[in-house]
Design an enzyme around this catalytic site. Structure first.
Site, PDB file in Angstrom:
ATOM      1  N   GLY A  20       0.768  -1.252   0.000  1.00  0.00           N
ATOM      2  CA  GLY A  20       0.000   0.000   0.000  1.00  0.00           C
ATOM      3  C   GLY A  20       0.793   1.293   0.000  1.00  0.00           C
ATOM      4  N   MET A  95      -3.990  -6.941  -6.957  1.00  0.00           N
ATOM      5  CA  MET A  95      -3.473  -8.109  -7.677  1.00  0.00           C
ATOM      6  C   MET A  95      -4.545  -9.010  -8.287  1.00  0.00           C
ATOM      7  SD  MET A  95      -0.379  -7.436  -7.458  1.00  0.00           S
ATOM      8  CE  MET A  95       0.462  -8.884  -8.069  1.00  0.00           C
ATOM      9  N   LYS A  96      -5.777  -8.524  -8.361  1.00  0.00           N
ATOM     10  CA  LYS A  96      -6.841  -9.337  -8.960  1.00  0.00           C
ATOM     11  C   LYS A  96      -7.258  -8.726 -10.289  1.00  0.00           C
ATOM     12  CE  LYS A  96      -7.158 -12.074  -5.424  1.00  0.00           C
ATOM     13  NZ  LYS A  96      -6.886 -13.506  -5.499  1.00  0.00           N
ATOM     14  N   ASN A 112      -5.150   2.429 -13.330  1.00  0.00           N
ATOM     15  CA  ASN A 112      -4.194   1.532 -12.683  1.00  0.00           C
ATOM     16  C   ASN A 112      -2.783   2.095 -12.826  1.00  0.00           C
ATOM     17  OD1 ASN A 112      -3.142  -0.899 -11.506  1.00  0.00           O
ATOM     18  ND2 ASN A 112      -2.636  -1.637 -13.571  1.00  0.00           N
ATOM     19  N   HIS A 114       1.220   0.845 -13.195  1.00  0.00           N
ATOM     20  CA  HIS A 114       1.967  -0.364 -13.552  1.00  0.00           C
ATOM     21  C   HIS A 114       3.470  -0.041 -13.625  1.00  0.00           C
ATOM     22  CE1 HIS A 114       2.636  -4.296 -15.267  1.00  0.00           C
ATOM     23  NE2 HIS A 114       3.443  -3.722 -16.142  1.00  0.00           N
TER      24      HIS A 114
HETATM   25  C1  GRF Z   1       3.506  -1.212  -7.508  1.00  0.00           C
HETATM   26  O1  GRF Z   1       4.744  -1.372  -8.129  1.00  0.00           O
HETATM   27  C2  GRF Z   1       2.389  -1.196  -8.532  1.00  0.00           C
HETATM   28  O2  GRF Z   1       2.747  -0.552  -9.713  1.00  0.00           O
HETATM   29  C3  GRF Z   1       2.190  -2.672  -8.794  1.00  0.00           C
HETATM   30  O3  GRF Z   1       2.312  -3.258  -7.512  1.00  0.00           O
HETATM   31  C4  GRF Z   1       3.156  -2.442  -6.680  1.00  0.00           C
HETATM   32  C5  GRF Z   1       2.342  -2.121  -5.482  1.00  0.00           C
HETATM   33  O4  GRF Z   1       3.012  -1.374  -4.558  1.00  0.00           O
HETATM   34  N1  GRF Z   1       0.953  -2.905  -9.467  1.00  0.00           N
HETATM   35  P1  GRF Z   1       2.249  -0.742  -3.320  1.00  0.00           P
HETATM   36  O5  GRF Z   1       1.346  -1.823  -2.720  1.00  0.00           O
HETATM   37  O6  GRF Z   1       1.469   0.443  -3.767  1.00  0.00           O
HETATM   38  O7  GRF Z   1       3.353  -0.374  -2.359  1.00  0.00           O
END
Ligand code: GRF
Length: 194
Positions: A20, A95-96, A112, A114
């Site tokens: 997070g 992650m879903k 989103n 990425h």
């Molecule tokens: C980030 O690198 C985001 O781009 C990817 O997962 C990671 C999540 O990091 N989808 P966080 O949970 O916001 O620290």
């Protein structure tokens, strides 16, 4: 163009699954005077997500949903989002994979972040793959969410050079720092035009 400041901030939900840091960063951003967003709800697919702590600390309502029963869960989730008048969903380390039906029902107002320069390196383990492929640059992207994974229209992107001595761990950290820079920028860019 509508100016969203003060009481007129746009109510958003942030979806998380893990640590997070992007959520934490968006919370800080949302409190700034010139921020166009208010985080009304945090949705987590994981009851142990560390990010839930930031929601609690900041008195933001959070809810945990079990995405293993996806269709049932999405239906319930949509009702919650509508009831709370959520206008935009920000995925941040979520992650879903959301179904097409959910995305359409929410009028596609989902974005989103990425950790790669999309359209390159969709999916997981991006830092590992860019290093393995001897890429010179990597970066991160904020994009609209559509039915194809990591393929929606790009809102903003930021690039960095990969150093010879970068490891998966150092690169991941550098990219995450960049993510924290561009997610607020992406929101400023799109919110007024939603
Ligand atoms: C980030 O690198 C985001 O781009 C990817 O997962 C990671 C999540 O990091 N989808 P966080 O949970 O916001 O620290």
């Amino acid at each position: 163009m509508v100016k969203l400041i003060g009481k007129n901030k746009l109510d958003i939900a942030v979806f998380i699954s893990g640590k997070g840091s992007n959520l934490k960063n968006l919370i800080v951003f949302s409190k700034k005077k010139n921020s166009p967003i208010k985080i009304k709800l945090v949705i987590s697919s994981n009851k142990n997500a560390k990010g839930l702590i930031y929601a609690k600390k900041n008195k933001i309502k959070s809810m945990i949903f079990n995405f293993n029963k996806k269709l049932f869960t999405e239906k319930k989730l949509l009702k919650t989002l509508k009831r709370k008048n959520i206008k935009l969903i920000c995925l941040a380390g979520f992650m879903k994979i959301l179904t097409n039906k959910f995305i359409n029902n929410f009028n596609g107002k989902i974005i989103n972040i990425h950790p790669s320069l999309l359209p390159k390196y969709k999916g997981l383990n991006t830092s590992y793959r860019v290093i393995k492929n001897n890429e010179k640059y990597t970066g991160c992207t904020v994009h609209h969410v559509n039915k194809k994974l990591d393929s929606g229209k790009i809102i903003i992107q930021k690039k960095i050079k990969i150093n010879k001595n970068d490891t998966v761990s150092t690169l991941t950290k550098k990219v995450l720092k960049l993510e924290h820079l561009i997610y607020p920028k992406a929101l400023k860019k799109i919110v007024a035009n939603l």
